[in-house]
Design a protein around this motif. Structure first.
Motif, PDB file in Angstrom:
ATOM      1  N   ILE A 132       0.861  -1.179   0.000  1.00 52.36           N
ATOM      2  CA  ILE A 132       0.000   0.000   0.000  1.00 52.36           C
ATOM      3  C   ILE A 132       0.900   1.232   0.000  1.00 52.36           C
ATOM      4  O   ILE A 132       1.790   1.367   0.837  1.00 52.36           O
ATOM      5  CB  ILE A 132      -0.935   0.004   1.215  1.00 52.36           C
ATOM      6  N   CYS A 133       0.668   2.096  -0.970  1.00 50.70           N
ATOM      7  CA  CYS A 133       1.585   3.214  -1.202  1.00 50.70           C
ATOM      8  C   CYS A 133       0.874   4.558  -1.147  1.00 50.70           C
ATOM      9  O   CYS A 133      -0.239   4.698  -1.649  1.00 50.70           O
ATOM     10  CB  CYS A 133       2.256   3.077  -2.569  1.00 50.70           C
ATOM     11  N   SER A 134       1.550   5.508  -0.550  1.00 45.61           N
ATOM     12  CA  SER A 134       1.118   6.903  -0.616  1.00 45.61           C
ATOM     13  C   SER A 134       1.678   7.489  -1.906  1.00 45.61           C
ATOM     14  O   SER A 134       2.887   7.455  -2.145  1.00 45.61           O
ATOM     15  CB  SER A 134       1.646   7.670   0.600  1.00 45.61           C
ATOM     16  N   SER A 135       0.804   8.006  -2.741  1.00 42.60           N
ATOM     17  CA  SER A 135       1.227   8.437  -4.070  1.00 42.60           C
ATOM     18  C   SER A 135       1.969   9.758  -4.038  1.00 42.60           C
ATOM     19  O   SER A 135       1.551  10.707  -3.360  1.00 42.60           O
ATOM     20  CB  SER A 135       0.007   8.569  -4.986  1.00 42.60           C
ATOM     21  N   ARG A 136       3.059   9.811  -4.762  1.00 35.63           N
ATOM     22  CA  ARG A 136       3.784  11.073  -4.952  1.00 35.63           C
ATOM     23  C   ARG A 136       3.260  11.829  -6.164  1.00 35.63           C
ATOM     24  O   ARG A 136       3.668  12.963  -6.405  1.00 35.63           O
ATOM     25  CB  ARG A 136       5.278  10.799  -5.131  1.00 35.63           C
ATOM     26  N   THR A 138       0.357  13.061  -6.624  1.00 32.87           N
ATOM     27  CA  THR A 138      -0.456  14.210  -6.229  1.00 32.87           C
ATOM     28  C   THR A 138       0.398  15.385  -5.775  1.00 32.87           C
ATOM     29  O   THR A 138      -0.088  16.480  -5.579  1.00 32.87           O
ATOM     30  CB  THR A 138      -1.416  13.815  -5.087  1.00 32.87           C
ATOM     31  N   ASN A 139       1.714  15.144  -5.625  1.00 35.55           N
ATOM     32  CA  ASN A 139       2.643  16.215  -5.252  1.00 35.55           C
ATOM     33  C   ASN A 139       3.657  16.463  -6.364  1.00 35.55           C
ATOM     34  O   ASN A 139       4.823  16.753  -6.112  1.00 35.55           O
ATOM     35  CB  ASN A 139       3.375  15.842  -3.955  1.00 35.55           C
ATOM     36  N   GLY A 140       3.207  16.305  -7.594  1.00 36.58           N
ATOM     37  CA  GLY A 140       4.086  16.535  -8.741  1.00 36.58           C
ATOM     38  C   GLY A 140       4.983  15.361  -9.060  1.00 36.58           C
ATOM     39  O   GLY A 140       5.968  15.512  -9.778  1.00 36.58           O
ATOM     40  N   GLY A 141       4.622  14.171  -8.535  1.00 39.39           N
ATOM     41  CA  GLY A 141       5.472  13.007  -8.738  1.00 39.39           C
ATOM     42  C   GLY A 141       5.184  12.230 -10.001  1.00 39.39           C
ATOM     43  O   GLY A 141       5.765  11.164 -10.205  1.00 39.39           O
ATOM     44  N   ALA A 142       4.280  12.681 -10.843  1.00 40.92           N
ATOM     45  CA  ALA A 142       3.998  12.026 -12.123  1.00 40.92           C
ATOM     46  C   ALA A 142       4.830  12.719 -13.193  1.00 40.92           C
ATOM     47  O   ALA A 142       4.602  13.886 -13.517  1.00 40.92           O
ATOM     48  CB  ALA A 142       2.517  12.105 -12.456  1.00 40.92           C
ATOM     49  N   LEU A 143       5.796  11.990 -13.740  1.00 43.92           N
ATOM     50  CA  LEU A 143       6.752  12.598 -14.662  1.00 43.92           C
ATOM     51  C   LEU A 143       6.626  11.993 -16.052  1.00 43.92           C
ATOM     52  O   LEU A 143       6.879  10.800 -16.235  1.00 43.92           O
ATOM     53  CB  LEU A 143       8.175  12.380 -14.129  1.00 43.92           C
ATOM     54  N   VAL A 152       5.489   7.479  -8.823  1.00 50.39           N
ATOM     55  CA  VAL A 152       6.279   7.089  -7.655  1.00 50.39           C
ATOM     56  C   VAL A 152       5.376   7.050  -6.435  1.00 50.39           C
ATOM     57  O   VAL A 152       4.463   7.875  -6.291  1.00 50.39           O
ATOM     58  CB  VAL A 152       7.440   8.081  -7.429  1.00 50.39           C
ATOM     59  N   GLY A 153       5.611   6.071  -5.567  1.00 47.50           N
ATOM     60  CA  GLY A 153       4.844   5.981  -4.334  1.00 47.50           C
ATOM     61  C   GLY A 153       5.731   5.592  -3.170  1.00 47.50           C
ATOM     62  O   GLY A 153       6.776   4.952  -3.343  1.00 47.50           O
ATOM     63  N   GLU A 154       5.314   5.982  -1.964  1.00 42.92           N
ATOM     64  CA  GLU A 154       6.012   5.593  -0.748  1.00 42.92           C
ATOM     65  C   GLU A 154       5.220   4.488  -0.062  1.00 42.92           C
ATOM     66  O   GLU A 154       4.027   4.646   0.209  1.00 42.92           O
ATOM     67  CB  GLU A 154       6.179   6.776   0.192  1.00 42.92           C
ATOM     68  N   VAL A 155       5.871   3.372   0.214  1.00 40.91           N
ATOM     69  CA  VAL A 155       5.198   2.225   0.813  1.00 40.91           C
ATOM     70  C   VAL A 155       4.907   2.517   2.281  1.00 40.91           C
ATOM     71  O   VAL A 155       5.816   2.823   3.056  1.00 40.91           O
ATOM     72  CB  VAL A 155       6.051   0.953   0.684  1.00 40.91           C
ATOM     73  N   VAL A 156       3.632   2.413   2.657  1.00 45.45           N
ATOM     74  CA  VAL A 156       3.224   2.688   4.039  1.00 45.45           C
ATOM     75  C   VAL A 156       2.791   1.419   4.764  1.00 45.45           C
ATOM     76  O   VAL A 156       2.686   1.407   5.997  1.00 45.45           O
ATOM     77  CB  VAL A 156       2.105   3.746   4.087  1.00 45.45           C
TER      78      VAL A 156
END
Length: 199
Positions: A132-136, A138-143, A152-156
């Motif tokens: 389960i990942c917090s998406s980057r 939504t903070n400009g992380g889609a390149l 990109v996502g951070e695994v939580v």
């Protein structure tokens, strides 16, 4: 092939970019793990099959994958605060095909997944692991990169089935991983069996 011929071939190739078909044929020789990315925004579910998944960083724990820029799923992934990486097990080729198909409900049958405690995210049942990942995004992380978009996502949180083997994809076909070397535990057990009995 001689080094001279190899060098000439490389020089000729670099002066003319490789064509799409040759590029696909070359990359098809690499076996890739198969994951299904799922997400939920309000009451809308979305998911797709991905073979470009990879780890990025250990601290923080980051993962990434690419999505075709024309994918209908990309719209929801860009705004979803969370997504799930469902690492498929070797018996889930049908799941991979379903989430790669168009014109059908990828979340049917309904008992093939269950909602996570976080935002009711859809988790694929019987997968080898679920991240389960917090998406980057939504903070400009889609390149955007070429004709794809890097997410990109951070695994939580993570769930792992340690008995599962991963599903692999190579040359347009699904397969499974085969060990070429015994594990450390198996090697020790073999040595003990082969030791002379001094009793």
């Amino acid at each position: 092939m001689s080094n001279h011929r190899q060098g000439a071939m490389i020089e000729a190739r670099t002066s003319h970019p490789i064509g799409p078909e040759d590029f696909r044929t070359a990359l098809a020789n690499q076996a890739a793990g198969v994951v299904v990315i799922t997400t939920r925004v309000a009451e809308s579910l979305a998911g797709l099959t991905v073979t470009s998944f990879t780890s990025v960083s250990l601290a923080p724990p980051l993962v990434s994958f690419y999505v075709d820029g024309n994918s209908a799923t990309l719209r929801l992934l860009r705004v979803a605060p969370f997504f799930v990486v469902n690492i498929l097990a070797d018996h889930q080729a049908d799941v991979a095909r379903r989430f790669a198909a168009k014109g059908l409900d990828r979340f049917e049958p309904a008992d093939s997944w269950y909602p996570a405690e976080i935002s009711g995210l859809p988790l694929v049942k019987n997968s080898a692991a679920r991240l389960i990942c917090s998406s980057r995004a939504t903070n400009g992380g889609a390149l955007p990169i070429g004709d794809h978009v890097l997410l990109v996502g951070e695994v939580v949180a993570a769930e792992v089935d340690r008995e599962s083997q991963p599903l692999l994809y190579r040359r347009g076909r699904f397969g499974r991983f085969v060990d070429h070397e015994p594990t450390l535990r198996e090697s020790r057990a073999d040595r003990r069996r082969n030791e002379p009995n001094e009793a």
